[in-house]
Design an enzyme around this catalytic site. Structure first.
Site, PDB file in Angstrom:
ATOM      1  N   ASP A   1       0.821  -1.225   0.000  1.00  0.00           N
ATOM      2  CA  ASP A   1       0.000   0.000   0.000  1.00  0.00           C
ATOM      3  C   ASP A   1       0.852   1.272   0.000  1.00  0.00           C
ATOM      4  O   ASP A   1       0.490   2.254  -0.643  1.00  0.00           O
ATOM      5  CB  ASP A   1      -0.898   0.041   1.252  1.00  0.00           C
ATOM      6  CG  ASP A   1      -1.971  -1.022   1.223  1.00  0.00           C
ATOM      7  OD1 ASP A   1      -2.142  -1.654   0.161  1.00  0.00           O
ATOM      8  OD2 ASP A   1      -2.623  -1.235   2.258  1.00  0.00           O
TER       9      ASP A   1
HETATM   10  P1  NAP Z   1       0.719  -4.006   3.041  1.00  0.00           P
HETATM   11  O1  NAP Z   1       0.114  -3.045   2.106  1.00  0.00           O
HETATM   12  O2  NAP Z   1      -0.172  -4.670   4.024  1.00  0.00           O
HETATM   13  O3  NAP Z   1       1.441  -5.112   2.162  1.00  0.00           O
HETATM   14  C1  NAP Z   1       2.228  -6.094   2.744  1.00  0.00           C
HETATM   15  C2  NAP Z   1       2.632  -7.066   1.643  1.00  0.00           C
HETATM   16  O4  NAP Z   1       3.551  -7.973   2.228  1.00  0.00           O
HETATM   17  C3  NAP Z   1       1.485  -7.891   1.135  1.00  0.00           C
HETATM   18  O5  NAP Z   1       1.022  -7.394  -0.110  1.00  0.00           O
HETATM   19  C4  NAP Z   1       2.042  -9.305   1.027  1.00  0.00           C
HETATM   20  O6  NAP Z   1       2.006  -9.734  -0.329  1.00  0.00           O
HETATM   21  C5  NAP Z   1       3.489  -9.138   1.466  1.00  0.00           C
HETATM   22  N1  NAP Z   1       3.919 -10.248   2.310  1.00  0.00           N
HETATM   23  C6  NAP Z   1       3.245 -10.855   3.316  1.00  0.00           C
HETATM   24  N2  NAP Z   1       3.974 -11.855   3.818  1.00  0.00           N
HETATM   25  C7  NAP Z   1       5.130 -11.885   3.133  1.00  0.00           C
HETATM   26  C8  NAP Z   1       6.274 -12.723   3.181  1.00  0.00           C
HETATM   27  N3  NAP Z   1       6.384 -13.733   4.052  1.00  0.00           N
HETATM   28  N4  NAP Z   1       7.288 -12.472   2.313  1.00  0.00           N
HETATM   29  C9  NAP Z   1       7.179 -11.472   1.415  1.00  0.00           C
HETATM   30  N5  NAP Z   1       6.121 -10.666   1.313  1.00  0.00           N
HETATM   31  C10 NAP Z   1       5.103 -10.878   2.166  1.00  0.00           C
HETATM   32  O7  NAP Z   1       1.924  -3.369   3.862  1.00  0.00           O
HETATM   33  P2  NAP Z   1       2.547  -1.898   3.866  1.00  0.00           P
HETATM   34  O8  NAP Z   1       2.955  -1.493   2.488  1.00  0.00           O
HETATM   35  O9  NAP Z   1       3.545  -1.928   4.938  1.00  0.00           O
HETATM   36  O10 NAP Z   1       1.347  -0.965   4.229  1.00  0.00           O
HETATM   37  C11 NAP Z   1       0.794  -0.981   5.507  1.00  0.00           C
HETATM   38  C12 NAP Z   1      -0.703  -0.997   5.416  1.00  0.00           C
HETATM   39  O11 NAP Z   1      -1.230  -1.344   6.680  1.00  0.00           O
HETATM   40  C13 NAP Z   1      -1.283   0.335   5.059  1.00  0.00           C
HETATM   41  O12 NAP Z   1      -2.452   0.182   4.307  1.00  0.00           O
HETATM   42  C14 NAP Z   1      -1.596   0.920   6.415  1.00  0.00           C
HETATM   43  O13 NAP Z   1      -2.573   1.909   6.388  1.00  0.00           O
HETATM   44  C15 NAP Z   1      -2.083  -0.310   7.126  1.00  0.00           C
HETATM   45  N6  NAP Z   1      -1.937  -0.235   8.572  1.00  0.00           N
HETATM   46  C16 NAP Z   1      -0.884   0.405   9.108  1.00  0.00           C
HETATM   47  C17 NAP Z   1      -0.768   0.512  10.471  1.00  0.00           C
HETATM   48  C18 NAP Z   1       0.381   1.292  11.051  1.00  0.00           C
HETATM   49  O14 NAP Z   1       0.192   1.945  12.079  1.00  0.00           O
HETATM   50  N7  NAP Z   1       1.539   1.245  10.458  1.00  0.00           N
HETATM   51  C19 NAP Z   1      -1.732  -0.097  11.309  1.00  0.00           C
HETATM   52  C20 NAP Z   1      -2.782  -0.800  10.736  1.00  0.00           C
HETATM   53  C21 NAP Z   1      -2.870  -0.848   9.354  1.00  0.00           C
HETATM   54  P3  NAP Z   1       1.986 -11.312  -0.677  1.00  0.00           P
HETATM   55  O15 NAP Z   1       0.836 -11.875   0.043  1.00  0.00           O
HETATM   56  O16 NAP Z   1       1.873 -11.348  -2.147  1.00  0.00           O
HETATM   57  O17 NAP Z   1       3.303 -11.849  -0.196  1.00  0.00           O
END
Ligand code: NAP
Length: 460
Positions: free
Chosen positions: A388
């Site tokens: 994201d």
């Molecule tokens: P993300 O958008 O959730 O993407 C994480 C990616 O990691 C997934 O697309 C997944 O793709 C990949 N993944 C999962 N396991 C893996 C593994 N073992 N090896 C390699 N890849 C793996 O993460 P982000 O870019 O860090 O964004 C964070 C999101 O979480 C945002 O939307 C944010 O708003 C939300 N969020 C953030 C917080 C905060 O405070 N930081 C709290 C709650 C929510 P695959 O499945 O294809 O591997």
């Protein structure tokens, strides 16, 4: 204990809280800040226990033993990926404790209600409201993050209006209570309404907006503590609660900015969307696939590299091998830096904590604003388990839940390498156009496995 000595000890504890908090603002000093804050808390607890003989020490020691045992087990058992839920639950307990203390103090006052001062009479219902909303809201947020209930926003007609009506009803009940404090059942109504409000104000929030809820609940738990401090006339509780409340609201504002949401929007539970875009599925389009061998060759020829860690790095527990790769590349004379998005991962500061665990040097950890303009002069942007926070839909796609969120400009780099297991979307459920870009290479597989292979090749 002498009251001057108590006041002095509370003042000293408060200074330790403030110094500790200040030190938490930099990864360099955060560990020490944590210890200093904990020392302040220890002093505050010991002084309170010796100063006020509220209950006997057998109960206090029993509570301390049970609580410490549960804390120890949780600290050892809960995975890094489960930390946001854990933080949510802990915030909730803070709120729940305030509710219990406020009600217990009302009971303790007994017949003295008529002579109780106005400020205490007002803060009792206020503490019940904030404490209960924090407890229930935090549990709902934790359940959403744990997948016990749907993470998608739950919306229904007149949601904001019913929430506002409940809040107004609580204010009216408070007025009646202050006029006649013997009517204990008014407090029960306030607790019931606050419980419903805790649920209804969090269920419409989902997807990419979850970090805001967590930090907002953190702030509420502080406010609940501060109001309880007024009820008990305990200055250190007022100060520490206010510090948590204000630092929580500052964090909320930082998170809002990072996600392009206004605070008013969050406070009035307008956060969330009925967006029903692509679900967790991959599009059937062509991408460029790279093996770790191909990636190693490309990295060998690069001079500048920016690494973008995301939630997948925490899932894979690949932070140590990633840092090993960074050290190897630095030893080869390459410029390597980390770019940290404020909401990468699942809780504020998630990536900083993860990389600190792997002893990543602080001077190469860059915040988004510091590094975003540098991608255009960078050879390779390596996206490790992030999605994201690098999704261009945030810039262009109005109907996307990510729209408006500032993202890391990885697509401005000469080459983008994405390490993840599939083309599945991230937390917000939005497909990522970046994967299909002309200069993007996808290295599929578990991040730890891919990076381990990569490091072995680079070291040869
Ligand atoms: P993300 O958008 O959730 O993407 C994480 C990616 O990691 C997934 O697309 C997944 O793709 C990949 N993944 C999962 N396991 C893996 C593994 N073992 N090896 C390699 N890849 C793996 O993460 P982000 O870019 O860090 O964004 C964070 C999101 O979480 C945002 O939307 C944010 O708003 C939300 N969020 C953030 C917080 C905060 O405070 N930081 C709290 C709650 C929510 P695959 O499945 O294809 O591997």
């Amino acid at each position: 204990m002498n009251s001057t000595l108590t006041a002095f000890a509370y003042l000293f504890a408060s200074v330790l809280f403030i110094v500790g908090l200040k030190m938490l603002s930099s990864p360099r000093t955060a560990r020490r800040g944590n210890v200093i804050g904990a020392l302040g808390m220890l002093i505050a607890i010991v002084v309170t226990l010796t100063d006020k003989k509220i209950i006997d020490f057998t109960l206090i020691i029993a509570g301390l033993l049970v609580g410490s045992a549960i804390g120890l087990v949780l600290a050892r058992k809960v995975q890094m990926t489960g930390m946001p839920q854990m933080v949510g639950v802990l915030n909730g307990f803070g709120g729940g404790a305030s509710t219990l203390v406020a009600y217990a103090e009302y009971m303790r006052l007994g017949e003295l209600h008529t002579t109780t001062s106005l400020d205490v009479l007002i803060t009792i219902p206020l503490s019940l409201l904030i404490g209960t909303v924090t407890f229930v809201g935090s549990m709902v947020a934790a359940a959403k993050l744990q997948g016990i209930m749907t993470g998608a926003p739950i919306l229904y007609p007149f949601q904001k209006q019913t929430n506002a009506a409940m809040l107004a009803a609580i204010v009216i009940l408070t007025v009646f209570f202050v006029m006649n404090p013997a009517q204990w059942y008014l407090l029960i109504f306030i607790i019931v309404l606050s419980t419903v409000l805790g649920v209804t104000s969090v269920i419409p929030i989902g997807g990419a907006d979850m970090p805001v809820v967590i930090s907002l609940m953190n702030s509420y738990s502080g406010l609940a503590g501060a109001t309880t401090g007024f009820i008990l006339s305990n200055s250190v509780l007022i100060i520490s609660g206010t510090l948590v409340g204000t630092s929580g609201i500052i964090l909320t504002q930082i998170m809002c900015k990072a996600m392009n949401r206004s605070l008013g929007n969050v406070l009035f539970a307008g956060v969330g969307t009925d967006y029903s875009g692509p679900a967790a599925r991959a599009e059937q389009r062509t991408v460029v696939r790279y093996t770790p061998d191909d990636a190693a060759m490309m990295i060998d020829n690069a001079q500048s590299i920016i690494i973008v860690p995301g939630y997948g790095l925490a899932v894979a527990q690949a932070q140590h091998v990633l840092q090993e790769m960074v050290s190897t590349l630095t030893a080869l004379g390459k410029t390597v830096r980390y770019a940290i998005h404020p909401v990468a991962g699942r809780m504020p500061g998630h990536m900083n904590v993860l990389l600190a665990e792997a002893n990543a040097p602080y001077d190469i950890l860059m915040e988004m604003d510091q590094i975003n303009d540098d991608f255009q002069n960078t050879d390779i942007a390596m996206v490790i388990g992030a999605n994201d926070v690098v999704n261009p839909a945030a810039r262009t796609k109005k109907e996307s839940p990510l729209y408006g969120m500032p993202i890391l400009n990885v697509d401005h780099a000469r080459t983008v390498m994405v390490f993840k297991r599939s083309l599945n979307p991230g937390f917000a459920g939005e497909d990522n156009e970046l994967f299909y870009g002309k200069s993007t290479m996808m290295v599929f597989g578990d991040a730890k496995t891919s990076l381990t292979g990569l490091v072995q090749i680079l070291k040869k």
